[in-house]
Design an enzyme around this catalytic site. Sequence first.
Site, mmCIF file in Angstrom:
data_model
loop_
_atom_site.group_PDB
_atom_site.id
_atom_site.type_symbol
_atom_site.label_atom_id
_atom_site.label_comp_id
_atom_site.label_asym_id
_atom_site.label_seq_id
_atom_site.Cartn_x
_atom_site.Cartn_y
_atom_site.Cartn_z
ATOM 1 N N GLY A 45 0.801 -1.276 0.060
ATOM 2 C CA GLY A 45 0.149 -0.123 -0.008
ATOM 3 C C GLY A 45 0.807 1.370 0.002
ATOM 4 C CB CYS A 46 3.592 2.268 1.987
ATOM 5 S SG CYS A 46 2.913 2.278 3.568
ATOM 6 C CB THR A 47 5.065 0.403 -3.001
ATOM 7 O OG1 THR A 47 5.979 0.005 -1.894
ATOM 8 C CG2 THR A 47 5.710 0.344 -4.289
ATOM 9 C CB ALA A 50 5.671 6.009 -2.216
#
Length: 213
Positions: A45-47, A50
């Site tokens: 999710g964070c990738t 970003a």
Amino acid sequence: MPIPQTGNPAPDFQLKDQNGNDVKLSQLRGKNVVLYFYPKDNTPGCTREACDFRDEHSALGAAGAVVLGVSPDDARSHQKFATKFSLPFPLLVDPGNQVAGSYGVWGEKSLYGRTFLGITRATFLIDTEGKVARVWPKVKVDGHVQEILATLKGGAPAEEPKKPSATKKAAPTKKVVAKKAAPAKKAVAKKPAPAKKAVPMKKMAARKSAARR
């Protein structure tokens, strides 16, 4: 601490980014700041989040915004993450999660029945005067960056077109086919029996006398 509300001054901070550069919020006055907190480098999710910020970085810059990411990871982790995905914005190192705490996004979380301390995925839009312009307290990654862009441009984000509901099609009405009436039987007039020819009286008398003989 509670999450800063819209219109309140954004808590100031000074942190180092993945390359050891100092970043101070108050030095960014005159620009909009997109400050986003995320749980961990190099996770699915964070990738995605970003990379969405990376892909729209030029558009965000054109709208007068600076993007800053913050997570509990150290400088080495941030540097690997930024290099791997060519992230063009600073990822800030937050020792002891002090800045996350001042923005109300560090605290107890639960996952699969397990309780732990961590960051809630959240984004703050800080205006040119250093005030909180908008808060996204529980971010859903898909479409989030487009929503921020729409807010910077002064409009509401476009809604995704609703998919037509899968209603059952009404069965086509059956055409009522009128049965053809059976053709009326033609009345066949019976031919009258041929009338018997009248026998003349003289022949009748002759026949009778012949019969007597």
